[in-house]
Write an enzyme that holds these catalytic residues in place. Structure first.
Site, PDB file in Angstrom:
ATOM      1  N   ARG A 179      74.936  26.510  93.457  1.00  0.00           N
ATOM      2  CA  ARG A 179      74.950  26.366  91.995  1.00  0.00           C
ATOM      3  C   ARG A 179      74.531  27.701  91.422  1.00  0.00           C
ATOM      4  NH1 ARG A 179      73.041  21.778  87.745  1.00  0.00           N
ATOM      5  NH2 ARG A 179      74.870  20.836  88.691  1.00  0.00           N
ATOM      6  N   HIS A 192      83.160  22.911  87.825  1.00  0.00           N
ATOM      7  CA  HIS A 192      82.232  21.923  88.400  1.00  0.00           C
ATOM      8  C   HIS A 192      83.083  20.829  89.072  1.00  0.00           C
ATOM      9  CE1 HIS A 192      78.676  19.770  89.154  1.00  0.00           C
ATOM     10  NE2 HIS A 192      78.352  19.347  87.951  1.00  0.00           N
ATOM     11  N   GLN A 197      81.851  17.137  89.954  1.00  0.00           N
ATOM     12  CA  GLN A 197      81.739  16.246  88.805  1.00  0.00           C
ATOM     13  C   GLN A 197      83.086  15.597  88.499  1.00  0.00           C
ATOM     14  OE1 GLN A 197      78.853  15.481  86.839  1.00  0.00           O
ATOM     15  NE2 GLN A 197      80.271  13.874  86.264  1.00  0.00           N
ATOM     16  N   ASP A 206      80.568  16.734  76.772  1.00  0.00           N
ATOM     17  CA  ASP A 206      79.507  17.433  77.523  1.00  0.00           C
ATOM     18  C   ASP A 206      78.650  18.174  76.494  1.00  0.00           C
ATOM     19  OD1 ASP A 206      77.990  18.671  79.501  1.00  0.00           O
ATOM     20  OD2 ASP A 206      79.470  20.232  79.910  1.00  0.00           O
ATOM     21  N   CYS A 248      79.131  13.858  81.578  1.00  0.00           N
ATOM     22  CA  CYS A 248      78.653  14.231  82.909  1.00  0.00           C
ATOM     23  C   CYS A 248      77.128  14.190  83.009  1.00  0.00           C
ATOM     24  CB  CYS A 248      79.178  15.614  83.274  1.00  0.00           C
ATOM     25  SG  CYS A 248      78.668  16.890  82.114  1.00  0.00           S
ATOM     26  N   ARG A 293      78.700  10.324  91.792  1.00  0.00           N
ATOM     27  CA  ARG A 293      78.474  11.650  92.388  1.00  0.00           C
ATOM     28  C   ARG A 293      78.071  11.480  93.852  1.00  0.00           C
ATOM     29  NH1 ARG A 293      77.228  15.983  89.179  1.00  0.00           N
ATOM     30  NH2 ARG A 293      77.435  17.097  91.146  1.00  0.00           N
TER      31      ARG A 293
HETATM   32  N1  NVA Z   1      78.299  22.355  80.958  1.00  0.00           N
HETATM   33  C1  NVA Z   1      77.022  21.959  81.501  1.00  0.00           C
HETATM   34  C2  NVA Z   1      77.207  20.987  82.617  1.00  0.00           C
HETATM   35  C3  NVA Z   1      75.931  20.452  83.199  1.00  0.00           C
HETATM   36  C4  NVA Z   1      76.156  19.505  84.328  1.00  0.00           C
HETATM   37  C5  NVA Z   1      76.278  23.194  81.970  1.00  0.00           C
HETATM   38  O1  NVA Z   1      76.889  24.047  82.631  1.00  0.00           O
HETATM   39  O2  NVA Z   1      75.089  23.330  81.668  1.00  0.00           O
HETATM   40  N1   CP Z   2      76.179  16.466  85.906  1.00  0.00           N
HETATM   41  C1   CP Z   2      75.416  17.288  86.662  1.00  0.00           C
HETATM   42  O1   CP Z   2      75.902  18.120  87.434  1.00  0.00           O
HETATM   43  O2   CP Z   2      74.088  17.111  86.492  1.00  0.00           O
HETATM   44  P1   CP Z   2      72.914  18.046  87.056  1.00  0.00           P
HETATM   45  O3   CP Z   2      72.951  19.328  86.282  1.00  0.00           O
HETATM   46  O4   CP Z   2      71.679  17.230  86.801  1.00  0.00           O
HETATM   47  O5   CP Z   2      73.129  18.296  88.518  1.00  0.00           O
END
Ligand code: NVA
Ligand code: CP
Length: 311
Positions: A103, A130, A133, A225, A265, A293
């Site tokens: 990540r 992602h 997801q 989102d 998400c 997930r």
């Molecule tokens: N668009 C959000 C998704 C979180 C799961 C982010 O990147 O923070």
């Molecule tokens: N939706 C998702 O990826 O959540 P987290 O950021 O909590 O992993």
């Protein structure tokens, strides 16, 4: 030859169908007493430099349930935080463990790690994509509508990693996708081009709107989102202003199809991208998405780390 999951395009449409079926099977087996431990003796490293609730926990629990173990590392706990290169880190990890979930911010870092690691790499979220997801979301849509292709999906909000991932999936699988996104916050232009050219070849449609009220007419899935993704915190105020007409409210939901579901998400910001009453409405499936997930990632882990040992 190792396989990675950097984008949904790393799996063929047929493989995605197989993964979703495998996830459904693993989900049915949960709690039934049937044990399936294809990952015994295997370790997965979760290498993260952004926070996470769902991704981290579902991967850790998934590895445990499949008989393996996981190791969570924040960048700052490793020498990455002091300048050791990703390439050297990848080569070292490849000598100890059997898979990596990354990540991070720059998608290019994921590409670099995939290039230099000898073991499967899974994208646990970058600024661009992602995929885990969206694969979980496809499973959720299949559970609710008994199909994926032809379901009218409408994404409302920021043209971020989730919007990009929906476009990627829509182009790859031929999905019907509308996006209501304000000017200045549009998704990645290369991914938009891919989706627009590929989706119609497989029975899909991609449509962009600025007006969410027009976009949601007939929608079966309303998806949103956060307006401010991780790493964009200094833009919070300008984003709140730009997105103020893009909330999934009860009134907006009323414009969608009678069987419409609401997806997010998570994490959610009630009163911003989604009204609290919509998130709590019986048409909201956000916690099913979160649960899925776990099931889809178990299927992904089984497929990538022990393909010879599928149930
Ligand atoms: N668009 C959000 C998704 C979180 C799961 C982010 O990147 O923070
Ligand atoms: N939706 C998702 O990826 O959540 P987290 O950021 O909590 O992993």
């Amino acid at each position: 030859m190792k396989r990675d999951l950097c984008s949904v395009r790393d799996f063929s449409p047929k493989e995605i169908e197989t993964l979703i079926e495998l996830a459904q099977k693993l989900k049915e087996q949960t709690g039934s007493g049937i044990t399936h431990s294809p990952l015994q003796g295997k370790t997965l490293v979760l290498l993260f430099c952004k926070p996470s609730t769902r991704t981290r926990i579902s991967f850790e629990v998934g590895m445990y349930q499949l008989g393996g173990q996981s190791l969570y590392l924040n960048y700052t706990d490793t020498h990455l935080g002091r300048g050791e290169s990703l390439a050297d880190t990848a080569r070292v990890l490849s000598r100890y463990v059997q898979g990596i979930v990354l990540r991070t911010y720059a998608h290019q870092d994921l590409v670099e790690l995939a290039r230099t690691a000898d073991i499967p790499l899974i994208n646990g979220l970058t600024d661009l994509l992602h995929p885990c997801q969206i694969l979980a979301d496809l499973l959720t849509i299949k559970e609710k509508f008994h199909k994926i292709k032809g379901v009218r999906i409408v994404y409302i909000g920021d043209g971020n990693n989730i919007a990009n991932s929906w476009l990627m999936a829509a182009g790859h699988l031929g999905l019907k996708l509308r996006l209501a996104i304000p000017e200045g916050y549009l998704p990645d232009p290369e991914i938009v081009k891919f989706a627009r050219t590929q989706a119609p070849k497989y029975g899909g449609e991609i449509e962009f709107y600025h007006d969410p009220w027009r976009a949601v007419q007939g929608a079966q899935v309303l998806y949103t989102d956060v307006w401010t993704s991780m790493g964009q915190e200094e833009e919070v105020l300008s984003r709140e202003k730009a997105f103020q007409n893009y909330q999934i409210s009860a009134q907006l939901l009323a414009q969608a199809a009678p069987d419409a579901i609401v997806m997010h998400c998570l994490p959610a910001h009630r009163g911003e991208e989604i009204a609290g009453e919509v998130l709590e409405n019986k048409r909201s499936v956000v916690f099913d998405q979160a649960e899925n997930r776990l099931h889809i990632q178990k299927a992904i882990l089984n497929f990538l780390l022990a393909p010879q040992n599928l149930p």
